[in-house]
Design a protein around this motif. Structure first.
Motif, PDB file in Angstrom:
ATOM      1  N   ASP A   2      29.142  45.141  48.345  1.00 41.45           N
ATOM      2  CA  ASP A   2      29.515  44.702  47.014  1.00 41.45           C
ATOM      3  C   ASP A   2      30.645  45.549  46.462  1.00 41.45           C
ATOM      4  OD1 ASP A   2      28.746  42.463  45.879  1.00 41.45           O
ATOM      5  OD2 ASP A   2      27.068  43.257  44.722  1.00 41.45           O
ATOM      6  N   TYR A   4      33.884  45.117  46.622  1.00 38.89           N
ATOM      7  CA  TYR A   4      34.905  44.327  45.948  1.00 38.89           C
ATOM      8  C   TYR A   4      34.289  43.028  45.488  1.00 38.89           C
ATOM      9  CZ  TYR A   4      37.807  47.343  48.801  1.00 38.89           C
ATOM     10  OH  TYR A   4      38.375  48.410  49.403  1.00 38.89           O
ATOM     11  N   SER A   5      34.702  42.567  44.357  1.00 40.73           N
ATOM     12  CA  SER A   5      34.231  41.259  43.939  1.00 40.73           C
ATOM     13  C   SER A   5      34.958  40.212  44.780  1.00 40.73           C
ATOM     14  CB  SER A   5      34.518  41.040  42.462  1.00 40.73           C
ATOM     15  OG  SER A   5      35.885  40.799  42.277  1.00 40.73           O
ATOM     16  N   GLU A   6      34.392  39.027  44.798  1.00 44.86           N
ATOM     17  CA  GLU A   6      35.008  37.956  45.587  1.00 44.86           C
ATOM     18  C   GLU A   6      36.420  37.664  45.118  1.00 44.86           C
ATOM     19  OE1 GLU A   6      32.854  34.249  46.023  1.00 44.86           O
ATOM     20  OE2 GLU A   6      31.116  35.442  46.603  1.00 44.86           O
ATOM     21  N   ILE A   7      36.612  37.767  43.823  1.00 47.32           N
ATOM     22  CA  ILE A   7      37.932  37.416  43.293  1.00 47.32           C
ATOM     23  C   ILE A   7      38.997  38.395  43.792  1.00 47.32           C
ATOM     24  CG2 ILE A   7      37.613  38.595  41.058  1.00 47.32           C
ATOM     25  CD1 ILE A   7      39.115  36.079  39.894  1.00 47.32           C
ATOM     26  N   LEU A   9      38.898  39.996  46.663  1.00 47.62           N
ATOM     27  CA  LEU A   9      39.155  39.655  48.063  1.00 47.62           C
ATOM     28  C   LEU A   9      40.020  38.408  48.170  1.00 47.62           C
ATOM     29  CD1 LEU A   9      35.875  40.371  50.025  1.00 47.62           C
ATOM     30  CD2 LEU A   9      38.091  41.494  50.225  1.00 47.62           C
ATOM     31  N   ASP A  10      39.782  37.468  47.283  1.00 45.09           N
ATOM     32  CA  ASP A  10      40.573  36.244  47.312  1.00 45.09           C
ATOM     33  C   ASP A  10      42.050  36.532  47.017  1.00 45.09           C
ATOM     34  OD1 ASP A  10      41.002  33.404  47.458  1.00 45.09           O
ATOM     35  OD2 ASP A  10      41.199  33.451  45.285  1.00 45.09           O
ATOM     36  N   TYR A  11      42.288  37.340  45.999  1.00 43.37           N
ATOM     37  CA  TYR A  11      43.687  37.673  45.675  1.00 43.37           C
ATOM     38  C   TYR A  11      44.322  38.531  46.770  1.00 43.37           C
ATOM     39  CZ  TYR A  11      44.152  35.727  40.993  1.00 43.37           C
ATOM     40  OH  TYR A  11      44.276  34.869  39.933  1.00 43.37           O
ATOM     41  N   LYS A  13      43.563  38.332  50.035  1.00 45.56           N
ATOM     42  CA  LYS A  13      43.825  37.487  51.211  1.00 45.56           C
ATOM     43  C   LYS A  13      44.860  36.401  50.923  1.00 45.56           C
ATOM     44  CE  LYS A  13      39.271  37.980  53.308  1.00 45.56           C
ATOM     45  NZ  LYS A  13      37.959  37.331  53.278  1.00 45.56           N
TER      46      LYS A  13
END
Ligand code: FES
Length: 123
Positions: A2, A4-7, A9-11, A13
């Motif tokens: 946990d 990094y938040s998903e957001i 990781l999304d930014y 990637k």
């Protein structure tokens, strides 16, 4: 996991606004001396407001994702509004707790943007 938040990781990637900005009129570069990570910023400033923002860089997920998010966040803001942004604004934008050791990563983009604005004023 946990960290990094998903957001984030999304930014990280799928970075938004990464790459050159053809009609930029403000630029800067910064790096974090403790790790060597780098950020460069290109802005289009019109009538005291940011109308476009792009970045490039290499580094950890937090530094890259935060900067990418900021290139969206600052659109339409005035120079004064951006100068007034600080750590709480970044933490708010990210929506997660950042450990003291990583706060520099999260602030690298903002300090690069502020530097571009200052350099633009003196150009
Ligand atoms: Fe270098 Fe995050 S580890 S900016």
């Amino acid at each position: 996991m946990d960290l990094y938040s998903e957001i984030i990781l999304d930014y990280y990637k799928n970075p938004r606004n990464k790459g050159p900005l053809k009609d930029a009129n403000a630029y800067s570069e910064e790096y974090n001396p403790s790790c060597g990570d780098k950020i460069s910023i290109q802005l289009k400033i019109e009538d005291n407001k940011i109308t476009k923002a792009n970045f490039d860089g290499i580094g950890c997920a937090i530094s890259q994702a935060t900067t990418s998010m900021l290139t969206e966040e600052i659109i339409g803001k005035t120079i004064e509004e951006i100068k007034a942004m600080d750590t709480p604004d970044i933490i708010n934008m990210l929506g997660i707790e950042i450990s003291p050791g990583r706060i520099k990563c999260a602030l690298l983009g903002l300090s690069t943007i502020k530097k571009a604005i200052i350099l633009h004023k003196h150009a």
